[in-house]
Scaffold this motif. Structure first.
Motif, PDB file in Angstrom:
ATOM      1  N   PRO B 190       0.782  -1.351  -0.254  1.00  0.00           N
ATOM      2  CA  PRO B 190       0.240  -0.154   0.136  1.00  0.00           C
ATOM      3  C   PRO B 190       0.723   1.261  -0.336  1.00  0.00           C
ATOM      4  CG  PRO B 190      -0.497  -1.775   1.357  1.00  0.00           C
ATOM      5  CD  PRO B 190       0.605  -2.303   1.335  1.00  0.00           C
ATOM      6  N   ALA B 193       2.835   3.729  -3.647  1.00  0.00           N
ATOM      7  CA  ALA B 193       3.104   4.989  -4.641  1.00  0.00           C
ATOM      8  C   ALA B 193       3.986   6.159  -3.728  1.00  0.00           C
ATOM      9  CB  ALA B 193       2.363   5.372  -4.509  1.00  0.00           C
ATOM     10  N   LEU B 194       3.704   6.047  -2.562  1.00  0.00           N
ATOM     11  CA  LEU B 194       4.217   6.785  -1.619  1.00  0.00           C
ATOM     12  C   LEU B 194       5.997   7.035  -1.610  1.00  0.00           C
ATOM     13  CD1 LEU B 194       2.355   6.779   1.546  1.00  0.00           C
ATOM     14  CD2 LEU B 194       2.643   8.760  -0.217  1.00  0.00           C
ATOM     15  N   LEU B 197       6.919   8.223  -5.597  1.00  0.00           N
ATOM     16  CA  LEU B 197       6.708   9.610  -5.836  1.00  0.00           C
ATOM     17  C   LEU B 197       7.974  10.325  -5.023  1.00  0.00           C
ATOM     18  CD1 LEU B 197       3.109  10.082  -4.764  1.00  0.00           C
ATOM     19  CD2 LEU B 197       4.513  10.771  -7.061  1.00  0.00           C
ATOM     20  N   MET B 235      -0.224  11.521 -10.276  1.00  0.00           N
ATOM     21  CA  MET B 235       0.164  12.352  -9.725  1.00  0.00           C
ATOM     22  C   MET B 235       2.488  11.636  -9.863  1.00  0.00           C
ATOM     23  SD  MET B 235      -1.222   9.832  -6.089  1.00  0.00           S
ATOM     24  CE  MET B 235      -2.768  10.382  -5.528  1.00  0.00           C
TER      25      MET B 235
END
Lengths: 282, 282
Positions: B190, B193-194, B197, B235
């Motif tokens: 989960p 993406a963090l 990025l 994003m």
């Protein structure tokens, strides 16, 4: 920092890391002739319908705006607030530029309201902030002042600080302030999003309060609006927006997607609940 | 920093502020039984079809990967490269983990190729970088090393620096390096993406080279993949990805939307060209 708003029976928490709160925007006659005509004659049936539809579409809070030319808002806004409160259970966002109508609406509202909005304009700060304090409400601070909507990030952040300071001076705690970073249409200014994203990041870092945007405005006048605003929504959520004023029916899927991407949807529960039944578009 | 790749007749520039370059990913038998069976018997008809389809869907570059169990890549890859070059005019991205096949493909390729990929693994650095230099190609650097794909941003950025240093030592200029920040599926992690990025932002700041991702992977195993990957794409483009390895047919609209939002589409020309004729979905 958590902003809590409530109806008589329901509390909604706006905060970092939590699912993005959707403030349904459809109760608003701006640019909608039929609703405007109904409101002029005091007919609130359409308001009721929109309330039900937005909540069914996933709105967590409903924005209620009934102002317009030839409408007696001081009379109509409290009526609308009462009616919507009887129709749905979500907390309401009382949306008006008329301080007298705001006071009348706050008087009848059951719960802790969100007020939309105070701006950096003197007359607004002077009239709205005391009501926010008096009713222990939360308030949206709009980044414009007596000179209008500033084109630069610097000036917008400056207004955010001004609103925050004035709110504090009025005895309002920072968790009751939500800054609206002002989404202007990309069609009018191609740099619109870049200004907004930097403003969000700076307000988040420098003030730390919750952040909102009227997300639908961004794609105004463009084709494929849902797709375009979807991209914008993903970016503003990643930058730090924690609630969005928008049409739940059109943009909830984009918001759920963005929430999942940035880890605001534990175990993808909300996303899967919304989409796992739908057959994959081929 | 601009990365230039070319076919015999066409140059594509990957760079900040420019439209995001789409590297079409469909010529790849991974998980596609029919293509795998065709490739095993040396039948490249399906490769030709995919090449035409991806370019029609808006791919700027085509990734060509024909590796798989029981496939003689050293023989097949140059054949595929030749065939695709005769079929479409876009530059190609030669995708293989087999250094011998890579050398054979580079030998027949007309233009300046993009190579997919070198990694931080010793055997890869030792074999691939000399070929990149010899053929004056550009190369995608994958953020994994002999210990696998690192779970932390810190370690990924470290590998990026390692690849950049080794490339420089091999005489390869930084504009010929494109870092792939490694999009893992959100279903598996989960925080995927963090991590991505932050890795993108750090690689952009610390190395300044171009950045890519295999953007489709992110939504693997989830419903509504296009919508979910669309949010992810928005994003990563905002964070600094300048090219994406993806299915042009599925994700070009998300990429065009994100480009417009962040000002990479002058006067909304590409966006309007793609969408103004399509009636708005009601």
């Amino acid at each position: 920092m958590d902003t809590k708003v409530s109806s008589a029976t329901k509390e909604v928490i706006i905060g970092e890391g939590k699912p993005t709160v959707i403030i349904g925007e459809r109760i608003n006659p701006t640019g909608r002739k039929k609703m405007l005509e109904s409101l002029k004659i005091g007919d609130l049936e359409i308001v009721k319908t929109e309330a039900v539809n937005q909540v069914q579409a996933g709105a967590d809070i409903l924005d209620v705006h009934v102002g317009g030319f030839n409408i007696d808002e001081v009379k109509l806004l409290p009526e609308a607030i009462k009616l919507v409160s009887q129709t749905v259970t979500v907390p309401l966002c009382i949306d008006t530029t008329n301080a007298e109508a705001l006071a009348a609406a706050l008087k009848v509202y059951q719960g802790k309201a969100l007020i939309n909005s105070v701006s950096g304009e003197e007359h607004s700060l002077l009239r709205v902030l005391p009501l926010v304090k008096e009713y222990n409400a939360a308030v949206i601070g709009l980044l414009q002042d007596d000179d209008g909507i500033p084109p630069t990030v610097e000036k917008r952040v400056e207004i955010a600080h001004k609103i925050a300071k004035r709110a504090a001076a009025a005895g309002i705690s920072m968790d009751n302030l939500v800054i609206d970073c002002l989404a202007l249409a990309v069609g009018a200014n191609p740099k619109s999003a870049l200004i907004i994203l930097e403003t969000i990041r700076r307000v988040k870092k420098e003030i730390g309060c919750n952040i909102t945007l009227a997300a639908s405005n961004f794609s105004f006048g463009m084709p494929s609006r849902e797709m375009l605003s979807g991209a914008f929504i993903a970016m503003v959520i990643e930058a730090g927006a924690t609630c969005l004023i928008t049409d739940a029916a059109k943009y909830r899927s984009a918001i759920l997607s963005a929430d999942l991407v940035v880890g605001r949807d534990q175990r993808a529960r909300r996303f899967l609940q919304a989409f796992r039944q739908i057959p994959k578009p081929q």
